[in-house]
Design an enzyme around this catalytic site. Sequence first.
Site, PDB file in Angstrom:
ATOM      1  CD  GLU A  53      -1.213  -7.460  -0.442  1.00 16.59           C
ATOM      2  OE1 GLU A  53      -0.881  -6.278  -0.177  1.00 16.59           O
ATOM      3  OE2 GLU A  53      -1.583  -7.816  -1.567  1.00 16.59           O
ATOM      4  CG  ASP A  64       2.506   2.291   0.808  1.00 18.70           C
ATOM      5  OD1 ASP A  64       1.822   1.512   0.131  1.00 18.70           O
ATOM      6  OD2 ASP A  64       3.511   1.940   1.448  1.00 18.70           O
TER       7      ASP A  64
END
Length: 270
Positions: A53, A64
């Site tokens: 990814e 994140d």
Amino acid sequence: MSGNRELLEATLAGAASEDRAALIAYLPGGFPTVDGGIAAVKAAVAGGADVIEVGLPHSDPVLDGPVIQTADDIALRGGVKIADIMRTVREAHEATGAPILVMTYWNPIDRYGVERFTAELADAGGAGCILPDLPVQESGLWREHAEKHGLATVFVVAPSSKDARLATITAAGSGFVYASSLMGVTGTRESVGEQAQDLVRRTRATTDLPVCVGIGVSTAEHARQVAGFADGVIVGSAFVKRMLDAPDEAAGLAAVRALAGELAEGVRKR
């Protein structure tokens, strides 16, 4: 040129046929530089990652954790653009043959143009996109273009998702389902819990797609635990942390390759 969704599907099926989970590595595009990011993808595949990814750095990466945010900041200060992400996908795929997805928030695609983004990603040999913040009910335009270009659409499910919601999400997705093992932001955790196992069980009840678990996996032991109940193990922050902690780029690449090797061994011991 059509995308590589079939390569992604074949790679995941191949891991299953070996009675193991697939190892999926997340690396931010443009970190530490565009060339360095491409080299990091190559190092991860050389170490044993099955699928990659590539993260599209975003100024407000709400899902994140601090490690990936730090890497994103470095990439954005370096001036990374969507064109650089496409180049990363193209060069990394051509060099490794591995299926490569882009993980991105919706806003950059929306601004860039869905048709343009999907066409360019397919042309670069991309396998698809992971879209953590795109609601399924608003995904029709994306899915129409992704389907046209042979790209997988990977949606994220969370422990908070009710069973009916899981069924809606998995029916709309393709490639695999990304099961977020913990609520909240990504980052390495000391243990990857029973919550993840329950989420995989509930998700599998709604779909034949492989269910891959991410968020919190950082060691070979974590990988082994998750490989015991999931079709794929997704690791991101641990790779990025190794690169951030390395004294120079060469050491960072060696660390990425070494970690991929440890994790690849972990997913085979279930």
